[in-house]
Design an enzyme around this catalytic site. Sequence first.
Site, mmCIF file in Angstrom:
data_model
loop_
_atom_site.group_PDB
_atom_site.id
_atom_site.type_symbol
_atom_site.label_atom_id
_atom_site.label_comp_id
_atom_site.label_asym_id
_atom_site.label_seq_id
_atom_site.Cartn_x
_atom_site.Cartn_y
_atom_site.Cartn_z
ATOM 1 N N GLU A 181 5.519 -13.762 -10.092
ATOM 2 C CA GLU A 181 6.000 -12.695 -10.964
ATOM 3 C C GLU A 181 7.374 -13.013 -11.551
ATOM 4 O O GLU A 181 8.288 -12.196 -11.537
ATOM 5 C CB GLU A 181 6.029 -11.359 -10.212
ATOM 6 C CG GLU A 181 4.647 -10.939 -9.718
ATOM 7 C CD GLU A 181 4.588 -9.535 -9.135
ATOM 8 O OE1 GLU A 181 5.577 -9.103 -8.534
ATOM 9 O OE2 GLU A 181 3.531 -8.894 -9.286
ATOM 10 N N ASP A 191 -3.400 -6.912 -4.290
ATOM 11 C CA ASP A 191 -2.067 -6.339 -4.134
ATOM 12 C C ASP A 191 -2.047 -4.959 -3.480
ATOM 13 O O ASP A 191 -1.912 -3.952 -4.181
ATOM 14 C CB ASP A 191 -1.405 -6.257 -5.522
ATOM 15 C CG ASP A 191 0.090 -6.029 -5.429
ATOM 16 O OD1 ASP A 191 0.591 -5.919 -4.309
ATOM 17 O OD2 ASP A 191 0.748 -5.976 -6.479
ATOM 18 N N GLU A 245 3.057 2.467 -2.150
ATOM 19 C CA GLU A 245 3.113 2.181 -3.581
ATOM 20 C C GLU A 245 1.832 2.584 -4.304
ATOM 21 O O GLU A 245 1.883 3.193 -5.369
ATOM 22 C CB GLU A 245 3.383 0.687 -3.792
ATOM 23 C CG GLU A 245 3.332 0.285 -5.253
ATOM 24 C CD GLU A 245 3.639 -1.194 -5.486
ATOM 25 O OE1 GLU A 245 3.960 -1.914 -4.531
ATOM 26 O OE2 GLU A 245 3.555 -1.612 -6.651
#
Length: 686
Positions: free
Chosen positions: A267, A340, A368
């Site tokens: 990323e 993820d 998240e």
Amino acid sequence: MIKIVSSLLILFCLSVNLQAENGHALWLRCQSSAPVSVVCSKKSIVTEIARQELLNGWQGQPGASVKLIVKQDKEVKGDGYKLTPEGVQANTDLGVLYGVYDLLRHQQTGETINPGVFNPSYERRVLNHWDNQNGTIERGYAGRSIFWRNTKDSLNVTEADKKLWREYARANASVGINGAVLNNVNANADVLTDVYLKRVKAIADEFRPYGVKVYLSAKFSAPSQVGGLATCDPLDPSVIKWWQAKVKEIYAIIPDFGGFLVKANSEGQPGPQDYKRTHADGANMMADALKPYGGIVMWRAFVYSASDNDRAKQAYEEFLPLDGQFRDNVIIQVKNGPVDFQPREPFSPLFGAMKKTSLMPEIQITQEYLGHSIHLVFLSTMWEEFLKSDTYQEGEGSTVARCTDGSLFPQKHTAIAGVANVGLDVNWCGHQFAQSNWYAFGRLAWDNKLTSGQIADEWLKLTFKRTVVENSDWQTNFLTPVKQMMLDSREAAVNYMMPLGLHHIMSANEHYGPGPWWAPKKMRKDWTPPYYHQADSVGVGFDRTHAGSDAVSQYHEPLHTLFDKEQTCPDEYLLWFHHVPWSFKMKNGRSLWDELCYRYNKGLHQVRDFQKIWDTVQPYVDEERFVQVQSKLRSQSRNAQLWKDGCLLYFQQFSKMPIPYEIERPVNNLEYLIRNDTTRHQNYEQ
Ligand code: BDP
């Protein structure tokens, strides 16, 4: 006499309960104690803490005498301990402390104490804080950082800081957590400069008596960014020297520093590939610098590039060829699933496949993708499912747990990491029930065979019990239903968010509400939900079979074949591995479309049931915590409705099939949901 003492105890505990409970005391609330005498074979700061904990929390036989003994015993490993009829015995002072917490936990939960040896599953049980040096927390939902702040005197260490750090360390020690990475994996290199290192030292000093080591996320480009070097090439002698000197500097002030966590070439983060070197070149260079001091490198395998046709395959493809090339003080840190931290993923196929390299699981405690600190989701069941997943890599029974804890492969070091959900909120985690996820991480890191039922049971007793001895009414009317709610809560979230193997269909950036439609034109495709759900007029789901991306081939038989066929693929992973026609007949006889509708509907109704359950337990919960949880459940319920309506109405555009008539009608319009999806989140913060 005993009777009088115990009724006094009950009174004392009741009086504790009359005071407002704001959740700050976590699962360590009860301070009542019966008299006990404690004899220690060795005096140290750690054993003194152990002694004090017993004096403050003893609930066994009043007047009992307890022995704490530090003595070598071959059966006891690492931080392990032995509970004996006389007390606690361990090889180290810390082992004694862990044993004492276990003893007290047994007393406070009313569990019988069986003598025996209790060794930890993993040597390193580490929290990863994604805290930035400016005090914000990436994916943090419980206030700002407990370590960093953004004020003029931000690096001054105050008494209040120290107190909070001690409380945090104590909470960790009480469940066996023995490490914390203090800064974000998306690291800022400044943390390695002396002004920040001073603060890291101050934190380490407060943690040390509780056995919590500090680690830092190290930015791969630090030699240039803070060292002024022209390159960060891991094979360049000046770079090697820079890291050696930096490590020496750190150990000079923090002799028990744990090591580095590194997110490289992921990323947009810098890494060895920027210099045409491999992950092994990068990790080994740092590992060599840390080796003389006993430090380790936790090198993340969270890598993927926009150009590949299937993000789920990439970590495996990049890391497997490097198996056997890492130093023995490198551990590859692998997220539980191949994408993820989604509400449900199959395990990452790297587990068990890399046989000559130490691997450590990374799980996400902060929610998240699971409703932030607004939704009540007990994650232990998800982690249990993951740890018990059979990789078949060394025959049947090669669970992820066994592939990582050293029982199947020889590993110099074993470890597990959890991305922390802790912030400055009074109750630490933003949601009272989010504390149970911190607790569960610690308990599973200590014993990866524990069941979620046991963990929920312990946590509820420690967190909500009002007296030393609760009556059966409490068990029936509070413990049983609330425990069931916790155990069902993750599956409920999967149902109303991403059932049947759907994944990554949340709204943009903040990863909270539904967003299967979100696909701005210039956005990287693998960051948009349509990349993952692939809905079209034929069906929905990502084809990862041999005819598709062939991600199935990364799994060992019999999983490879099982996942490859629609008919044998478990329902939970169906749309993960297959692009399934809307009219496909499910194992229960329903069409895929109908089943999707039922699952979304079920999830919503499960949350509404949680609301009912919580309302019925009001008499058993203090006002403050009751109202907070009640209000969060209301938000969760409204949000589950949005997920159900948003996803069904969106997918209906492709399926063109009716929502089965016995199912509740949507109450939101798709257009409205799409128009407001980026602003909605803040309206639900409470
Ligand atoms: C993703 C998060 C991102 C993290 C990344 C990671 O959205 O904030 O930086 O994981 O684990 O899930 O590095």
